[in-house]
Write a protein that holds these residues in place. Structure first.
Motif: not given
Length: 220
Positions: A98-108
């Protein structure tokens, strides 16, 4: 001719495998095609204009809003499936968040990529509505929870969802997606089904070229 132990051994070692090879190599479509469980699902381009299912063999997963708690399954998917097919042409994994989860996605992505070439992993973001619409088009018997699914989905190059229609572990035999939390399911089912799909395309390509050669031979 008297059957001696030596002749039997020679038959089993040399003649029998040759017979099996000839049967398999001359037969047509001597394999089970992977069933289409849902036709014409929405394309990934409805979420990201630069991403598509078309002309690719795609594994789709939905990361959700709580990436930290669900990331174990994505590591399983990477280790048991992605690494087995990274060299295959037109193979990709699309991870949707979902939009807004960019930092978490990059970390994963960074954590998965610590020991993996991520060239065929694609992380794309979308609105909750766009993600829900894509998932609903799969027409499965499950729903998203906080934009997350524990299942990985297999999509063919024509935008059809592939799976199983007589799986003993699923209700009514319908397997729409593969449980990423289960290493055995990824190993025994998803990995095998990706191979079947590739062979299906290989067999179709082989038959197409054979038909072209036959037409050329008769002057068509």
């Amino acid at each position: 001719m008297k059957l001696t132990k030596k002749r039997i051994v020679l038959f089993l070692l040399f003649i029998f495998p040759l017979i099996c090879f000839l049967i398999l190599s001359t037969g047509k479509n001597n394999f089970t095609k992977l069933p289409i469980v849902t036709e014409n699902i929405l394309d990934a381009s409805t979420i990201d204009a630069n991403t598509t299912f078309k002309e690719n063999i795609t594994i789709v997963c939905f990361i959700g809003n709580n990436i930290e708690n669900s990331k174990g399954g994505f590591f399983n998917l990477n280790e048991k499936v992605y690494k087995k097919f990274i060299e295959y042409k037109k193979f990709q994994i699309i991870a949707i968040y979902p939009e807004g989860m960019e930092d978490d996605a990059k970390r994963l992505k960074k954590e998965i990529g610590a020991f993996t070439d991520m060239v065929k992993w694609k992380f794309i973001s979308g609105s909750n509505q766009a993600i829900s619409n894509l998932y609903k088009s799969f027409n499965t018997n499950d729903s998203l929870s906080n934009m997350y699914s524990s299942k990985a989905f297999l999509v063919d190059k024509n935008g059809n969802l592939r799976g199983r229609i007589a799986d003993e572990d699923y209700k009514d035999g319908m397997l729409y997606g593969y449980n990423m939390q289960s290493v055995s399911e990824l190993n025994a089912k998803l990995k095998d089904d990706v191979k079947v799909l590739y062979y299906e395309y290989y067999a179709a390509f082989k038959d197409k070229n054979k038909n072209k050669a036959d037409r050329k031979e008769v002057g068509l």
